[in-house]
Every structure is written in structure tokens, then in C-alpha cells.
Design a protein around this motif. Structure first.
Motif, PDB file in Angstrom:
ATOM      1  N   VAL A 205      13.640   3.063  -5.581  1.00 28.95           N
ATOM      2  CA  VAL A 205      12.317   2.707  -5.070  1.00 28.95           C
ATOM      3  C   VAL A 205      11.314   3.807  -5.379  1.00 28.95           C
ATOM      4  O   VAL A 205      10.174   3.549  -5.780  1.00 28.95           O
ATOM      5  CB  VAL A 205      12.384   2.457  -3.549  1.00 28.95           C
ATOM      6  N   HIS A 206      11.744   5.049  -5.198  1.00 35.67           N
ATOM      7  CA  HIS A 206      10.848   6.164  -5.476  1.00 35.67           C
ATOM      8  C   HIS A 206      10.496   6.223  -6.960  1.00 35.67           C
ATOM      9  O   HIS A 206       9.352   6.528  -7.333  1.00 35.67           O
ATOM     10  CB  HIS A 206      11.509   7.469  -5.042  1.00 35.67           C
ATOM     11  N   GLY A 207      11.458   5.932  -7.828  1.00 32.65           N
ATOM     12  CA  GLY A 207      11.184   5.918  -9.263  1.00 32.65           C
ATOM     13  C   GLY A 207      10.185   4.841  -9.634  1.00 32.65           C
ATOM     14  O   GLY A 207       9.272   5.068 -10.445  1.00 32.65           O
ATOM     15  N   ILE A 208      10.357   3.655  -9.061  1.00 30.03           N
ATOM     16  CA  ILE A 208       9.408   2.569  -9.320  1.00 30.03           C
ATOM     17  C   ILE A 208       8.020   2.954  -8.811  1.00 30.03           C
ATOM     18  O   ILE A 208       7.002   2.669  -9.459  1.00 30.03           O
ATOM     19  CB  ILE A 208       9.890   1.270  -8.654  1.00 30.03           C
ATOM     20  N   ALA A 209       7.973   3.606  -7.661  1.00 27.70           N
ATOM     21  CA  ALA A 209       6.689   3.991  -7.079  1.00 27.70           C
ATOM     22  C   ALA A 209       5.926   4.955  -7.981  1.00 27.70           C
ATOM     23  O   ALA A 209       4.690   4.881  -8.084  1.00 27.70           O
ATOM     24  CB  ALA A 209       6.907   4.616  -5.706  1.00 27.70           C
TER      25      ALA A 209
ATOM     26  N   LEU B 276      -2.250   8.518  -3.912  1.00 31.88           N
ATOM     27  CA  LEU B 276      -1.060   9.274  -3.534  1.00 31.88           C
ATOM     28  C   LEU B 276      -0.731   9.121  -2.055  1.00 31.88           C
ATOM     29  O   LEU B 276       0.450   9.056  -1.676  1.00 31.88           O
ATOM     30  CB  LEU B 276      -1.250  10.756  -3.859  1.00 31.88           C
ATOM     31  N   THR B 277      -1.743   9.093  -1.200  1.00 33.92           N
ATOM     32  CA  THR B 277      -1.500   9.130   0.243  1.00 33.92           C
ATOM     33  C   THR B 277      -2.018   7.913   0.996  1.00 33.92           C
ATOM     34  O   THR B 277      -1.840   7.831   2.208  1.00 33.92           O
ATOM     35  CB  THR B 277      -2.141  10.387   0.853  1.00 33.92           C
ATOM     36  N   GLY B 278      -2.635   6.966   0.300  1.00 31.43           N
ATOM     37  CA  GLY B 278      -3.126   5.763   0.952  1.00 31.43           C
ATOM     38  C   GLY B 278      -4.555   5.914   1.451  1.00 31.43           C
ATOM     39  O   GLY B 278      -5.051   7.021   1.658  1.00 31.43           O
ATOM     40  N   GLN B 279      -5.222   4.787   1.634  1.00 26.85           N
ATOM     41  CA  GLN B 279      -6.589   4.783   2.144  1.00 26.85           C
ATOM     42  C   GLN B 279      -6.723   3.683   3.178  1.00 26.85           C
ATOM     43  O   GLN B 279      -6.291   2.557   2.957  1.00 26.85           O
ATOM     44  CB  GLN B 279      -7.605   4.547   1.022  1.00 26.85           C
TER      45      GLN B 279
ATOM     46  N   THR C  28       2.684  -2.263  -1.650  1.00 25.01           N
ATOM     47  CA  THR C  28       2.783  -1.292  -0.558  1.00 25.01           C
ATOM     48  C   THR C  28       1.989  -0.030  -0.855  1.00 25.01           C
ATOM     49  O   THR C  28       1.389   0.567   0.041  1.00 25.01           O
ATOM     50  CB  THR C  28       4.259  -0.932  -0.311  1.00 25.01           C
ATOM     51  N   ILE C  29       1.964   0.375  -2.112  1.00 24.64           N
ATOM     52  CA  ILE C  29       1.268   1.600  -2.507  1.00 24.64           C
ATOM     53  C   ILE C  29      -0.218   1.544  -2.152  1.00 24.64           C
ATOM     54  O   ILE C  29      -0.828   2.569  -1.849  1.00 24.64           O
ATOM     55  CB  ILE C  29       1.466   1.845  -4.018  1.00 24.64           C
TER      56      ILE C  29
ATOM     57  N   VAL D 143       5.830   5.786   0.023  1.00 21.20           N
ATOM     58  CA  VAL D 143       6.155   4.370   0.086  1.00 21.20           C
ATOM     59  C   VAL D 143       7.495   4.126   0.775  1.00 21.20           C
ATOM     60  O   VAL D 143       7.729   3.063   1.364  1.00 21.20           O
ATOM     61  CB  VAL D 143       6.151   3.761  -1.333  1.00 21.20           C
ATOM     62  N   LEU D 144       8.384   5.118   0.748  1.00 22.21           N
ATOM     63  CA  LEU D 144       9.701   4.960   1.365  1.00 22.21           C
ATOM     64  C   LEU D 144       9.606   4.746   2.870  1.00 22.21           C
ATOM     65  O   LEU D 144      10.492   4.126   3.466  1.00 22.21           O
ATOM     66  CB  LEU D 144      10.576   6.183   1.083  1.00 22.21           C
TER      67      LEU D 144
END
Length: 285
Positions: free
Chosen positions: A53-57, A132-135, A200-201, A209-210
Motif C-alpha cells: 500500500v505504501h509503495g502504491i501511495a 503529502l499531508t492532506g488538506q 484516500t490520498i 495513507v496507512l
């Protein structure tokens, strides 16, 4: 900065009623993401794919950053990057060891590309940081429609393949012997996972995202072995994390991701505590 300054920066409810209408789209998107994260997280845990999941993200982040650079829809770029990563992992990473090594190669490559594209982008710095951190207020009407559509596609796809995917995830050898096409099913699941990661990102960001796709399901599995109850708890925990995180982030001047990740982590700790109380002997070994 002392503790009082931190509290004021993280939790300031003075104009909360005025700010709440600004996150209407984010709350709707967050509720949809809670369902997506809670459902697909169960299969991520069963198939031991947290690292994937982290790789896809990371490639999803690279796609979103490239879209931001050239001025096209960020969600489209994020989906495109996720699908490329998922296709690579689905085709080449049929075994867990191969998948982990490929993920380890994709992660720095995707992160490096994303940083390159963001460094070339001359727009608002908030847009860079948000990937990177969401908004919290980044979801406009057009993006909300796209996110809801992608969420619906993920939920519908999971509903269609739920039974064979559960069988293949629990015991792939027996499932394959019984005629379940586990290889094709794995690729389909990777594509569905790619869409889930991409959507989700947009709210929690690529780096965290995890917290939405892994932690709620991991917590639910700690307190229940009933398949139906585990799914319900996973969705509930994901909803608490993302919707609660959005509501708390509105009261502060911090990014949304620390709130979401903290709520998810607290839920996980509580579930670990409940598990320890129920079966103390197992934790003494």
C-alpha cells in the motif's frame, strides 16, 4: 513554543461554527473514504499487503504531483500513478517476497519523482504540502464528485469479488485447487486497491495513507474474529478516524493528517488493550 501555545494552535474553537460550512465537501468525502478504507483494509491485512500500500501511495503521489505541475486534475494523476504501481505489483509480485522487494524499489522512485515534480511547480506551497499531508478544505464540488464515483467503484468491485477474494486471501493454495483463479483475482484486487489509495490520498496525504487503509482493520481484527463484526468495526473505526480528524483539524491550524493518524492510533491501542485483557496468557508468551 510552550504547551499552551501548542494547545491553542491545535484546538481553537472560537470561530468553529463559522468554519464548519467550509468542510462540508470534506466531511462527505471523508465518510466515503471511511467506508472504502474499512472494507478494503480487511483484505490488505489478510493478504499481508501493508507494505505494498505504501509503495502504491508513493507512485500515486508522483502522479498527483505531475498533474499539479502540468495543470490537470490532481485526482486523475493520482489514479494514473496508483494504477501503474498496482499493475507492476500485481504482475511481478505474485509472491510476498517478490512483492516486498518490488515495493522497496518503487517507493523511493515514486517519492523521488514526486519531489522532483513539486520542486518544479511554481504555484502555491500549500498545494505541495497538501499532497503529502492532506488538506481539509481542498475538496471542491468537482473533486467530490470524482471521489464519490471512485469510492462507489471500489465498494461495488469488492462486493462482486468478496467471496472468492476472501477464500483466496485466507487460503490461496486451497482456493486455487478449488478452481478459484487466484492470479487473476490478485491483479483485480490490486487495481481496486490502487483506486482506494488514490482516492484516500486526497484527504490524508500520501505519507500517512496507512492510517486509513491499515490501522482501522488491524484494530478491528484485534477485538473480533467474527468476519461480519470485524468488517463493521473496521468501517466504524475508519469513519471515526477520518470524520473525527476533519472536525478536529477545523479547530486548529495544523494539517488534517496528525489528527487522523492520532485517532487511528488511539483506537488501535484501545483494541490492543481489550485483546490483552481478554487473553492475558497469550501476551505473556
Amino acid at each position: 513554543m510552550d504547551f499552551a501555545d501548542f494547545i491553542d494552535k491545535a484546538f481553537n474553537f472560537e470561530d468553529y461554527a463559522l468554519l464548519l460550512p467550509l468542510v462540508g465537501n470534506s466531511l462527505v468525502a471523508g465518510a466515503a473514504l471511511g467506508i472504502v478504507g474499512g472494507l478494503i483494509g480487511i483484505f490488505i491485512m489478510m493478504r499481508d499487503m501493508a507494505f505494498a500500500v505504501h509503495g502504491i501511495a508513493e507512485l500515486s503521489f508522483a502522479g498527483a504531483a505531475f498533474a499539479l505541475l502540468i495543470g490537470v486534475d490532481v485526482v486523475t494523476g493520482s489514479v494514473f500513478g496508483s494504477l501503474i504501481a498496482a499493475l507492476i505489483l500485481g504482475v511481478l509480485g505474485t509472491r510476498a517476497r517478490d512483492r516486498n522487494s518490488i515495493t522497496g524499489v518503487l517507493m523511493p522512485f515514486g517519492l523521488g519523482l514526486g519531489i522532483l515534480f513539486l520542486s518544479l511547480y511554481e504555484g502555491r506551497s500549500a498545494n505541495k504540502f497538501g499532497l503529502l499531508t492532506g488538506q481539509i478544505v481542498a475538496v471542491d464540488d468537482v473533486q467530490l464528485g470524482g471521489m464519490l464515483m471512485l469510492s462507489a467503484v471500489v465498494v461495488l468491485a469488492l462486493a462482486l469479488i468478496w467471496r472468492p477474494l476472501t477464500f483466496a486471501s485466507a487460503d490461496p493454495v486451497v482456493a486455487n485447487a478449488r478452481g478459484v483463479r487466484t492470479a487473476g483475482l490478485s491483479i483485480i484486487f490490486m487495481m481496486v486497491l490502487a483506486l482506494a489509495v488514490a482516492v484516500t490520498i486526497q484527504v490524508v496525504g500520501a505519507l500517512l495513507v496507512l492510517a486509513l487503509l491499515i490501522t482501522p482493520a488491524a484494530a478491528a481484527m484485534r477485538v473480533s474474529s467474527n468476519p461480519v463484526l470485524t468488517v463493521i468495526l473496521s468501517v466504524l473505526f475508519a469513519e471515526l478516524a477520518v470524520v473525527g480528524g476533519i472536525l478536529l483539524a477545523l479547530a486548529g491550524s495544523l494539517p488534517i493528517s496528525p489528527y487522523v493518524t492520532t485517532i487511528s492510533f488511539v483506537i488501535y491501542l484501545v483494541c490492543r488493550g481489550i485483546e490483552a485483557v481478554r487473553s492475558p496468557r497469550r501476551h505473556q508468551v
